[in-house]
Design an enzyme around this catalytic site. Structure first.
Site, PDB file in Angstrom:
ATOM      1  N   CYS A   1      37.953   6.466  21.848  1.00 50.85           N
ATOM      2  CA  CYS A   1      36.761   6.954  21.134  1.00 50.85           C
ATOM      3  C   CYS A   1      36.980   7.124  19.628  1.00 50.85           C
ATOM      4  CB  CYS A   1      36.263   8.250  21.766  1.00 50.85           C
ATOM      5  SG  CYS A   1      37.543   9.477  22.051  1.00 50.85           S
TER       6      CYS A   1
ATOM      7  N   HIS B   1      32.869  12.443  16.833  1.00 51.88           N
ATOM      8  CA  HIS B   1      34.060  12.372  15.986  1.00 51.88           C
ATOM      9  C   HIS B   1      33.657  11.937  14.571  1.00 51.88           C
ATOM     10  CE1 HIS B   1      36.369  12.935  19.502  1.00 51.88           C
ATOM     11  NE2 HIS B   1      36.838  11.726  19.710  1.00 51.88           N
TER      12      HIS B   1
HETATM   13  N1  LIG Z   1      35.727  12.082  27.085  1.00 50.37           N
HETATM   14  C1  LIG Z   1      35.766  11.126  26.174  1.00 50.37           C
HETATM   15  O1  LIG Z   1      35.392  11.290  24.966  1.00 50.37           O
HETATM   16  C2  LIG Z   1      36.277   9.758  26.539  1.00 50.37           C
HETATM   17  C3  LIG Z   1      36.096   8.750  25.593  1.00 50.37           C
HETATM   18  C4  LIG Z   1      36.562   7.468  25.873  1.00 50.37           C
HETATM   19  C5  LIG Z   1      37.198   7.213  27.069  1.00 50.37           C
HETATM   20  N2  LIG Z   1      37.391   8.197  27.993  1.00 50.37           N
HETATM   21  C6  LIG Z   1      38.071   7.838  29.239  1.00 50.37           C
HETATM   22  O2  LIG Z   1      37.096   7.704  30.273  1.00 50.37           O
HETATM   23  C7  LIG Z   1      37.683   8.060  31.528  1.00 50.37           C
HETATM   24  C8  LIG Z   1      36.832   9.156  32.167  1.00 50.37           C
HETATM   25  O3  LIG Z   1      36.859  10.306  31.324  1.00 50.37           O
HETATM   26  P1  LIG Z   1      35.942  11.597  31.591  1.00 50.37           P
HETATM   27  O4  LIG Z   1      36.107  12.450  30.371  1.00 50.37           O
HETATM   28  O5  LIG Z   1      34.596  11.178  32.057  1.00 50.37           O
HETATM   29  O6  LIG Z   1      36.738  12.259  32.849  1.00 50.37           O
HETATM   30  P2  LIG Z   1      36.178  13.273  33.962  1.00 50.37           P
HETATM   31  O7  LIG Z   1      35.012  14.037  33.449  1.00 50.37           O
HETATM   32  O8  LIG Z   1      37.382  14.004  34.438  1.00 50.37           O
HETATM   33  O9  LIG Z   1      35.649  12.316  35.171  1.00 50.37           O
HETATM   34  C9  LIG Z   1      36.555  11.593  35.974  1.00 50.37           C
HETATM   35  C10 LIG Z   1      35.805  10.721  36.966  1.00 50.37           C
HETATM   36  O10 LIG Z   1      36.782  10.013  37.735  1.00 50.37           O
HETATM   37  C11 LIG Z   1      36.535  10.238  39.119  1.00 50.37           C
HETATM   38  N3  LIG Z   1      37.786  10.271  39.857  1.00 50.37           N
HETATM   39  C12 LIG Z   1      38.841  11.100  39.655  1.00 50.37           C
HETATM   40  N4  LIG Z   1      39.801  10.849  40.583  1.00 50.37           N
HETATM   41  C13 LIG Z   1      39.304   9.866  41.376  1.00 50.37           C
HETATM   42  C14 LIG Z   1      39.811   9.191  42.524  1.00 50.37           C
HETATM   43  N5  LIG Z   1      41.010   9.480  43.055  1.00 50.37           N
HETATM   44  N6  LIG Z   1      39.050   8.214  43.099  1.00 50.37           N
HETATM   45  C15 LIG Z   1      37.829   7.929  42.587  1.00 50.37           C
HETATM   46  N7  LIG Z   1      37.291   8.536  41.512  1.00 50.37           N
HETATM   47  C16 LIG Z   1      38.038   9.493  40.910  1.00 50.37           C
HETATM   48  C17 LIG Z   1      35.855  11.575  39.187  1.00 50.37           C
HETATM   49  O11 LIG Z   1      35.158  11.663  40.429  1.00 50.37           O
HETATM   50  P3  LIG Z   1      34.940  13.113  41.154  1.00 50.37           P
HETATM   51  O12 LIG Z   1      33.848  13.800  40.385  1.00 50.37           O
HETATM   52  O13 LIG Z   1      34.536  12.713  42.526  1.00 50.37           O
HETATM   53  O14 LIG Z   1      36.256  13.826  41.073  1.00 50.37           O
HETATM   54  C18 LIG Z   1      34.937  11.499  37.969  1.00 50.37           C
HETATM   55  O15 LIG Z   1      33.791  10.743  38.298  1.00 50.37           O
HETATM   56  C19 LIG Z   1      39.119   8.490  31.221  1.00 50.37           C
HETATM   57  O16 LIG Z   1      39.990   7.406  31.405  1.00 50.37           O
HETATM   58  C20 LIG Z   1      39.055   8.869  29.754  1.00 50.37           C
HETATM   59  O17 LIG Z   1      40.298   8.743  29.116  1.00 50.37           O
HETATM   60  C21 LIG Z   1      36.913   9.468  27.758  1.00 50.37           C
END
Ligand SMILES: NC(=O)c1ccc[n+]([C@@H]2O[C@H](COP(=O)([O-])OP(=O)(O)OC[C@H]3O[C@@H](n4cnc5c(N)ncnc54)[C@H](OP(=O)(O)O)[C@@H]3O)[C@@H](O)[C@H]2O)c1
Length: 363
Positions: free
Chosen positions: A139, A263
């Protein structure tokens, strides 16, 4: 070539959103509901914990299914908004089932056989994907790279020196919760006048190494070699890959600030050729995905509070460096959950869908 499942959508392609219940996944569902409806079925996938939950996308309730090999049957494009280790294991499985995987995690970004794509800058790279996987940048890089790509195309970029002012939602929901709790603890007090008074009042700093309320924290991500943080190395490595400039000089200092989402970056960009503010203004004003907001005499410059929830990269405070006619100073803001994550992934998926519709798939 398309719509090899998608009963609900005729010959429109079938899309899977893996991680539909997460912070990025939630923004993804609203973005998919707002953009041109090019998809047939949209299948929502998460962990078994969420199976059976109903989420709204395109105004309809859709039941979440658990991640499994069968969940990718008939899927044309699979977006992954899940932790690195889940993407690392499952994106190749989706690809082996015939889907093009678009991954938002850090698992594949620097893999030489995985393109790292920002559609406004290097959409062409999405066509060459030997592993059937396309990666979405981090990001912080995404918050500036559309503007940098436009300036590079005209002036030829030779160096970037970047200081970031990163929002707490970059650390996920946990980061947002931590800042809100800390703000409640310090609101209406006289704190912030003695060493350590904020730290004592806040107590547990959550996912951050120091208090976020009434503070700035010069560290984001994890500690890597020679004192650099993982976020700083990502800005360097990913900018080089996206711009196709493997030797580009890049220095980043990543700082976390008490902003919920969006950001900001102060950028010193040095070019091969001399630059003028007028030419830079013209390029930025005409660049897709960029909004020029640069009239400080009228108090007009981008701030996270104004840019949050919007799609473009906002650019202001454009100045030619006083001591270097080849360098520009700029201030850039971008919503880290939209262009910084879900929006860019959605745009990549649309590029792939258009390619599949044209029957010119690279795999
Ligand atoms: N936050 C940011 O600004 C941002 C920016 C760019 C990229 N990212 C990347 O995007 C990705 C997601 O980030 P986030 O902030 O959205 O994380 P998050 O809120 O923790 O969400 C994680 C997601 O992954 C699923 N998940 C976790 N363990 C799993 C499993 N064993 N099998 C299937 N699904 C699973 C969760 O499902 P459940 O709800 O069922 O647990 C949830 O839908 C990460 O790789 C992060 O680095 C984040």
């Amino acid at each position: 070539m398309i719509g090899h499942g998608g009963a609900a959508g005729g010959d429109k392609p079938t899309l899977a959103v893996v991680g539909a219940t997460g912070a990025v996944g939630t923004v993804m569902l609203s973005i998919l509901s707002e953009r041109a409806d090019i998809w047939g079925e949209i299948r929502l996938i998460a962990s078994p914990r969420s199976a059976g939950r109903k989420l709204t996308v395109r105004g309809e309730q859709v039941e979440v299914v658990a991640l499994s090999e069968e969940a990718f049957e008939g899927v044309d494009v699979a977006m992954f908004d899940v932790p690195d280790e889940i993407s690392a294991r499952w994106a190749p499985i989706a690809a082996s089932k015939g889907a093009v995987a678009v991954d938002n995690s850090g698992a594949f970004r620097m893999d030489p056989d995985v393109p790292l794509v920002v559609p406004e800058v290097n959409a062409h790279a999405a066509r060459v994907r030997p592993r059937g996987i396309i990666a979405n940048p981090n990001c912080t890089t995404l918050s500036m790279i559309v503007a940098m790509g436009a300036l590079h195309a005209e002036f030829g970029l030779s160096e970037l020196i970047v200081s970031s002012y990163q929002a707490v939602s970059g650390a996920g929901k946990e980061g947002i919760d931590a800042l809100r709790e800390q703000l409640a603890l310090v609101a209406g007090t006289e704190l912030g006048t003695h060493p350590g008074d904020v730290r004592r009042a806040v107590g547990d700093t959550g996912p951050f190494p120091a208090p976020m309320a009434l503070n700035v924290v010069p560290f984001a991500g994890s500690l890597k070699e020679d004192g650099w943080s993982s976020e700083e190395l990502k800005v360097r490595n990913e900018s080089r890959k996206i711009l196709g400039l493997p030797e580009l000089r890049v220095t980043a200092t990543c700082v976390r600030v008490p902003v919920i989402t969006t950001h900001s970056l102060a950028v010193h960009a040095r070019f091969e050729n001399e630059v003028t503010v007028e030419a830079a203004h013209e390029i930025l004003a005409g660049a897709p995905g960029v909004v020029l907001c640069d009239n400080p005499a009228e108090g007009e410059f981008p701030t996270p509070a104004d840019a949050v929830g919007t799609d473009p990269t906002w650019v202001g405070r454009v100045r030619r460096s006083l001591d270097d006619p080849r360098a520009l100073e700029l201030f850039v803001c971008g919503d880290n959950l939209r262009k910084g994550a879900a929006l860019n992934t959605a745009q990549i998926a649309e590029v792939v869908a258009a390619e599949l519709a044209g029957g010119a798939a690279a795999r």
